[in-house]
Design an enzyme around this catalytic site. Structure first.
Site, PDB file in Angstrom:
ATOM      1  N   HIS A 265      18.201 -40.049  31.133  1.00  0.00           N
ATOM      2  CA  HIS A 265      17.345 -39.413  32.140  1.00  0.00           C
ATOM      3  C   HIS A 265      15.961 -39.099  31.563  1.00  0.00           C
ATOM      4  O   HIS A 265      14.937 -39.532  32.090  1.00  0.00           O
ATOM      5  CB  HIS A 265      18.017 -38.127  32.635  1.00  0.00           C
ATOM      6  N   GLU A 266      15.947 -38.368  30.459  1.00  0.00           N
ATOM      7  CA  GLU A 266      14.655 -37.993  29.863  1.00  0.00           C
ATOM      8  C   GLU A 266      13.930 -39.242  29.370  1.00  0.00           C
ATOM      9  O   GLU A 266      12.707 -39.323  29.408  1.00  0.00           O
ATOM     10  CB  GLU A 266      14.831 -36.973  28.731  1.00  0.00           C
ATOM     11  N   HIS A 269      11.827 -40.568  32.087  1.00  0.00           N
ATOM     12  CA  HIS A 269      10.550 -39.838  32.160  1.00  0.00           C
ATOM     13  C   HIS A 269       9.609 -40.334  31.055  1.00  0.00           C
ATOM     14  O   HIS A 269       8.420 -40.532  31.266  1.00  0.00           O
ATOM     15  CB  HIS A 269      10.770 -38.342  31.915  1.00  0.00           C
ATOM     16  N   GLU A 295      10.670 -37.993  38.798  1.00  0.00           N
ATOM     17  CA  GLU A 295      12.134 -37.925  38.881  1.00  0.00           C
ATOM     18  C   GLU A 295      12.730 -39.249  39.357  1.00  0.00           C
ATOM     19  O   GLU A 295      13.873 -39.566  39.044  1.00  0.00           O
ATOM     20  CB  GLU A 295      12.560 -36.792  39.821  1.00  0.00           C
TER      21      GLU A 295
HETATM   22 ZN    ZN Z   1      13.998 -35.008  35.162  1.00  0.00          ZN
END
Ligand code: ZN
Length: 498
Positions: A265-266, A269, A295
């Protein structure tokens, strides 16, 4: 003032402000990853001081005069400069009506508040955090009052993270999700097959998890010459510029998903920030365009890729051989297990189907808190009631309930809806990408580069040069449409469960 001179002044002040803001970012990184408990006092004081410097630069007459002059000759400016001007004006508007002293006190407060929240969460005691949160909410309400609002006071805060987003649009968005997801969840609970999830809570030695996290970040394309991974109570990504992007994750021995999917997830980003175009990297446009689009990138990697069978197909045997816990788990069981859906208490560990309901709880609470129809002391009870209403389960402790998220301690009100919007953007982006790229085959062939390139070309390199609405319209030919997300979920989960 003549145009060239105004541009020179504009650039000089913005550059100076960037220096100060980078120093603030660096202190935040330190406060959230390493600073000892007793060191927080000094560092948060420095954050307060530097944010007053940043405030002075942003609201000083020198910058405002330069902006006014440039606005008069907008027609002569290149489009990218016009966008820069717009962004700077947005920033100025955000803070200029807030008194300087309050602005600095607020920033000092939120820098300090995270430590207090972390302690309260650890003790699972809302009272420890209540007073601080009250102060933060008071500031937020006052700031919205100074800044003004249209339609609903919460709109001003929503617009900070997702330009153009309003309560009206979100009520409709969440209403649609709720209407589709709640009956579908019930159907799965009644008709769905039993899935194995036992292995996810077995023991996964932290040293091996750490190794795997780094490898996965690298695997999806995160560049370690321009970034690092560290650890924190609540995973986050922070960027200085495209050449220095920092991720955190958290390791729990008995929760395999937490670090693995937290890192992917990170990492999503991180790829966004590392992919910003070089030409705009050191300008005000050199970062992600909105939190919703941000996101969408993290969720695209975490869920649409990271929780797919095709992603794990070439990786699974290698991972399985490293963890005893996976010895008796076949790829298919693993794939279904990491997608197991059930009502749970913790948002960051929620599956894709129930996730939006967690966001709805927060959205409704924030809306009421900002309009003043509830107070901070009411939060634990209201939180638990809403969880029961939407997910059918009730937290027994504050740490599993109202204290689980770091956001409010940072003053991030209006931010949570970005997560749900991100899911919807991601599905819409996937729907276009798959017409141009065979995503499953690319994953099976370990070719993640082609996916990163596509996202880089269509999203990452633009930074704030394109607004979120432009990004999604240029990609898909239409504005944000939650239908793609619902279709994606129903198709995926019907195959898994029915
Ligand atoms: Zn996030």
């Amino acid at each position: 003032m003549e145009m060239n001179l105004a541009m020179e002044k504009f650039e000089k002040i913005i550059e100076e402000k960037r220096m100060v803001d980078t120093a603030i970012t660096s202190l935040h990184w330190d406060l959230e990853t390493q600073a000892p408990k007793k060191g927080v006092e000094l560092l948060s004081g420095v954050v307060g001081y530097l944010s007053s410097k940043s405030y002075e630069l942003a609201t000083g007459s020198a910058l405002i005069e330069a902006v006014d002059t440039l606005n008069e000759c907008k027609d002569e400016l290149e489009p990218v400069r016009v966008r820069m001007l717009e962004e700077v004006e947005r920033e100025i508007d955000k803070i200029k009506k807030i008194p300087a002293v309050e602005y600095s006190r607020y920033n000092e407060l939120t820098a300090r508040a995270q430590g207090i929240w972390a302690e309260a969460r650890e003790k699972s005691d809302f009272k420890t955090f209540e007073g601080t949160l009250k102060e933060i909410v008071e500031f937020q309400r006052k700031f919205v009052g100074y800044r003004g609002w249209e339609g609903h006071p919460y709109n001003t805060l929503l617009d900070d993270y997702e330009p153009g987003m309003t309560v009206e649009k979100l009520d409709e968005f969440f209403g649609y999700l709720r209407g589709e997801l709640v009956p579908f969840l019930k159907r799965i609970a009644v008709e769905g097959r039993e899935l194995r999830g036992d292995f996810l809570e077995r023991s996964y030695p932290i040293a091996q998890q750490r190794e795997l996290s780094r490898e996965l970040a690298e695997y999806i394309g995160f560049d370690f010459d321009r970034g690092i991974i560290s650890e924190s109570a609540h995973p986050f990504t922070l960027n200085y510029d495209r050449n220095d992007v920092r991720l955190t994750t958290r390791y729990e021995e008995r929760c395999f998903s937490s670090s693995v999917f937290g890192t992917i997830h990170e990492g999503g980003h991180g790829l966004y920030e590392q992919g910003i175009g070089e030409e705009i990297a050191s300008t005000v446009l050199g970062t992600g365009t909105s939190m919703g689009i941000h996101e969408s990138q993290s969720r695209f990697y975490e869920n649409m890729l990271g929780r797919s069978r095709a992603f794990w197909k070439p990786l699974y045997e290698g991972v399985r051989s490293r963890f005893d816990a996976l010895e008796d788990v076949e790829l298919e069981e693993f794939y279904r297990g990491i997608n197991k859906s059930e009502a749970s208490l913790i948002r960051v560990e929620a599956d894709e189907l129930t996730y939006s309901l967690h966001i709805m709880v927060r959205y409704e609470i924030e809306k009421m808190l900002i309009e003043g129809s509830i107070e901070v002391e009411d939060l634990p009870g209201i939180w638990n009631d809403k969880m029961e209403e939407y997910l059918g389960i009730r937290p027994e402790t504050d740490s599993e309930g109202v204290l689980q998220d770091v956001h409010w301690s940072c003053g991030l009100f209006g931010y949570f809806p970005s997560y749900a919007l991100g899911n919807a953007y991601a599905a819409q982006i996937y729907n276009t990408m798959v017409k141009e790229i065979n995503i499953e085959r690319s994953l099976e062939e370990r070719n993640l580069a082609v996916i990163k390139e596509w996202l880089g070309e269509n999203i990452h390199r633009w930074g704030k040069e394109k607004k979120p609405t432009e990004i999604i319209e240029d990609i898909s030919g239409e504005e944000l449409n939650a239908r793609y997300f619902i279709e994606y979920l129903k198709e995926k989960y019907s195959r898994i469960y029915l």
